[in-house]
Design a protein around this motif. Structure first.
Motif, PDB file in Angstrom:
ATOM      1  N   GLN A   1       0.837  -1.194   0.000  1.00  0.00           N
ATOM      2  CA  GLN A   1       0.000   0.000   0.000  1.00  0.00           C
ATOM      3  C   GLN A   1       0.875   1.247   0.000  1.00  0.00           C
ATOM      4  O   GLN A   1       1.998   1.242   0.517  1.00  0.00           O
TER       5      GLN A   1
ATOM      6  N   ARG B   1      -3.798   3.805  -0.312  1.00  0.00           N
ATOM      7  CA  ARG B   1      -4.126   3.293  -1.641  1.00  0.00           C
ATOM      8  C   ARG B   1      -3.336   2.012  -1.886  1.00  0.00           C
ATOM      9  O   ARG B   1      -2.123   1.965  -1.650  1.00  0.00           O
ATOM     10  N   SER B   2      -4.011   0.998  -2.364  1.00  0.00           N
ATOM     11  CA  SER B   2      -3.335  -0.253  -2.701  1.00  0.00           C
ATOM     12  C   SER B   2      -2.472  -0.053  -3.942  1.00  0.00           C
ATOM     13  O   SER B   2      -2.817   0.717  -4.849  1.00  0.00           O
TER      14      SER B   2
ATOM     15  N   GLY C   1      -1.246  -0.750  -7.425  1.00  0.00           N
ATOM     16  CA  GLY C   1      -1.913  -1.335  -8.575  1.00  0.00           C
ATOM     17  C   GLY C   1      -1.175  -2.535  -9.139  1.00  0.00           C
ATOM     18  O   GLY C   1       0.044  -2.694  -8.950  1.00  0.00           O
TER      19      GLY C   1
ATOM     20  N   GLU D   1      -4.812  -9.360 -12.685  1.00  0.00           N
ATOM     21  CA  GLU D   1      -5.420  -9.127 -11.372  1.00  0.00           C
ATOM     22  C   GLU D   1      -6.052  -7.741 -11.324  1.00  0.00           C
ATOM     23  O   GLU D   1      -5.489  -6.757 -11.822  1.00  0.00           O
ATOM     24  N   LYS D   2      -7.231  -7.658 -10.712  1.00  0.00           N
ATOM     25  CA  LYS D   2      -7.944  -6.395 -10.575  1.00  0.00           C
ATOM     26  C   LYS D   2      -7.808  -5.900  -9.141  1.00  0.00           C
ATOM     27  O   LYS D   2      -8.278  -6.547  -8.203  1.00  0.00           O
ATOM     28  N   ILE D   3      -7.138  -4.751  -8.976  1.00  0.00           N
ATOM     29  CA  ILE D   3      -6.919  -4.172  -7.653  1.00  0.00           C
ATOM     30  C   ILE D   3      -7.434  -2.748  -7.662  1.00  0.00           C
ATOM     31  O   ILE D   3      -7.071  -1.942  -8.523  1.00  0.00           O
ATOM     32  N   SER D   4      -8.256  -2.425  -6.685  1.00  0.00           N
ATOM     33  CA  SER D   4      -8.779  -1.066  -6.567  1.00  0.00           C
ATOM     34  C   SER D   4      -7.721  -0.162  -5.948  1.00  0.00           C
ATOM     35  O   SER D   4      -7.150  -0.479  -4.895  1.00  0.00           O
ATOM     36  N   THR D   5      -7.477   0.953  -6.600  1.00  0.00           N
ATOM     37  CA  THR D   5      -6.518   1.934  -6.080  1.00  0.00           C
ATOM     38  C   THR D   5      -7.232   3.142  -5.481  1.00  0.00           C
ATOM     39  O   THR D   5      -6.614   4.196  -5.298  1.00  0.00           O
ATOM     40  N   ARG D   6      -8.499   2.972  -5.152  1.00  0.00           N
ATOM     41  CA  ARG D   6      -9.249   4.074  -4.542  1.00  0.00           C
ATOM     42  C   ARG D   6      -8.707   4.321  -3.122  1.00  0.00           C
ATOM     43  O   ARG D   6      -8.398   3.393  -2.386  1.00  0.00           O
TER      44      ARG D   6
ATOM     45  N   ASP E   1      -8.487   5.128   0.748  1.00  0.00           N
ATOM     46  CA  ASP E   1      -9.258   4.879   1.966  1.00  0.00           C
ATOM     47  C   ASP E   1      -8.719   5.826   3.034  1.00  0.00           C
ATOM     48  O   ASP E   1      -7.545   5.742   3.409  1.00  0.00           O
TER      49      ASP E   1
END
Length: 292
Positions: A140, A242-243, A245, A252-257, A259
């Protein structure tokens, strides 16, 4: 008769240079004719041969070679100084490695007895961070933001969020010798805070209160570097997580929104300011101060 005297037949000619059995390439190129070489007594002497220094023999080097090398070439006082310097450097290297080993080793008798000495040597310059090789390394990006409530000529205003981590990143990028403060101060302070508070931002002991004061002082040091149109009365801190990417070649699908974790407003006290600013604030009138 001729064959009996010289051992030759009539068809054989006597060589003028009996010792010469072959010709050199230069002689061949120039049309060298051994029959036409004059006697040594009648030849014109050529230029003298170049003087070649005698080669080294098994008995020792030539007369122009300086014997010895390295420390052996130094005089005795310099040899003593060089030996002492190498000894000090070696002892420091061995001592440093020993202290680092005690720092990363599991708790034992030596670390319990001399833990404070080890920490004084290691922190902050030689800190060992093993998160890169941990079973679950960091995945992260964490940035710390701050904003302030300012009392000025236009009354009370609130600044926008200031990305403090971005400031540190800008100071590090392209710098061959980045400051340890820019690299670790804010990051370690936030790790200290999150590790000593629960999910509701409540401290879980004395370390929690200490980490809160540490964060407040760092934020105020950063805010006082700029002009915000008045005196900073209150501050608020948050983190944006943010994770990382996924790489381009991965499916792989990773959300970078982002938090966000938002902390409550803190009223600035003299203990949150540098010594000079704290003295000025303590002597200033408090008439315009108010809180929410």
């Amino acid at each position: 008769m001729d064959a009996d005297r010289g051992g030759r037949t009539e068809n054989e000619k006597k060589s003028a240079w009996p010792g010469v059995t072959s010709r050199s390439y230069a002689d061949q190129d120039e049309g060298f004719d051994p029959e036409g070489i004059p006697d040594a007594r009648t030849r014109t002497p050529g230029p003298p041969a170049a003087q070649v220094p005698p080669p080294e023999t098994a008995e020792g080097p030539g007369p122009d070679v300086i014997p010895g090398g390295g420390m052996a070439a130094l005089s005795l006082p310099y040899q003593v100084v060089a030996a002492l310097a190498l000894s000090v450097i070696g002892l420091l290297a061995v001592g440093h490695l020993a202290v680092i080993f005690l720092h990363v080793a599991p708790s034992n008798t030596l670390t319990k007895q001399h833990g404070e000495v080890v920490d004084d040597w290691v922190y902050p310059e030689f800190e060992q961070n093993w998160k890169l090789f941990a079973p679950n390394p960091l995945q992260q990006n964490i940035s710390v933001h701050a904003r302030a409530e300012v009392w000025g000529a236009e009354g009370r205003t609130t600044t926008g969020w200031i990305n403090l981590s971005q400031q540190d990143g800008a100071a590090i990028r392209g710098n061959f010798f980045p400051s340890h403060v820019d690299q670790n101060e804010l990051r370690r302070a936030w790790d200290f805070y999150t590790g000593s508070h629960d999910g509701e931002n409540r401290p879980n002991g004395l370390r929690g209160e200490l980490s809160e004061r540490y964060i407040r002082r760092i934020v105020m040091l950063r805010l006082l570097e700029g002009d915000h149109g008045g005196k900073v009365e209150r501050i608020q801190v948050r983190s944006a997580v943010r994770s990382v990417g996924a790489p381009a070649w991965s499916d792989e699908k990773i959300s970078t929104r982002a938090d966000y974790r938002v902390l409550p407003w803190w009223t600035v006290t003299p203990s949150d300011l540098p010594e000079t600013s704290a003295t000025d604030r303590a002597s200033a009138p408090q008439g315009g101060r108010a809180g929410k």
